[in-house]
Design a protein around this motif. Sequence first.
Motif, mmCIF file in Angstrom:
data_model
loop_
_atom_site.group_PDB
_atom_site.id
_atom_site.type_symbol
_atom_site.label_atom_id
_atom_site.label_comp_id
_atom_site.label_asym_id
_atom_site.label_seq_id
_atom_site.Cartn_x
_atom_site.Cartn_y
_atom_site.Cartn_z
ATOM 1 N N TRP A 246 2.366 1.685 -3.531
ATOM 2 C CA TRP A 246 1.428 2.205 -4.515
ATOM 3 C C TRP A 246 1.063 3.657 -4.236
ATOM 4 O O TRP A 246 0.769 4.411 -5.166
ATOM 5 N N GLU A 247 1.101 4.075 -2.992
ATOM 6 C CA GLU A 247 0.890 5.501 -2.684
ATOM 7 C C GLU A 247 2.031 6.341 -3.245
ATOM 8 O O GLU A 247 1.817 7.427 -3.779
ATOM 9 N N ASN B 154 0.833 -1.205 0.000
ATOM 10 C CA ASN B 154 0.000 0.000 0.000
ATOM 11 C C ASN B 154 0.865 1.251 0.000
ATOM 12 O O ASN B 154 0.566 2.221 -0.709
ATOM 13 N N VAL C 50 3.901 5.507 -5.853
ATOM 14 C CA VAL C 50 3.740 5.480 -7.308
ATOM 15 C C VAL C 50 2.667 6.472 -7.741
ATOM 16 O O VAL C 50 2.845 7.225 -8.705
ATOM 17 N N LYS C 51 1.558 6.494 -7.031
ATOM 18 C CA LYS C 51 0.472 7.431 -7.345
ATOM 19 C C LYS C 51 0.947 8.870 -7.206
ATOM 20 O O LYS C 51 0.659 9.711 -8.061
#
Length: 68
Positions: free
Chosen positions: A16-17, A13, A19-20
């Motif tokens: 991916w935060e 998680n 990456v976002k």
Amino acid sequence: MPKINFFTEARMNEFWEYVKMLLSTASPMVLIMVAVSAAGLLITILVRIFRKAAADEEDNDDYEVRHY
């Protein structure tokens, strides 16, 4: 030897935060740079086309050719 699990749900998680966040901040800059580069290439191509057309027009003067 202890087994270390790197891919836990919390770490994924967090990944991916990141990456976002990276995509939301870097993407507009990348798109602007690509658009500017593409516009520059397009202008270069158009200038070459018009120069070639002007040179061809000067070379294609109408001459009357008579064969005797």
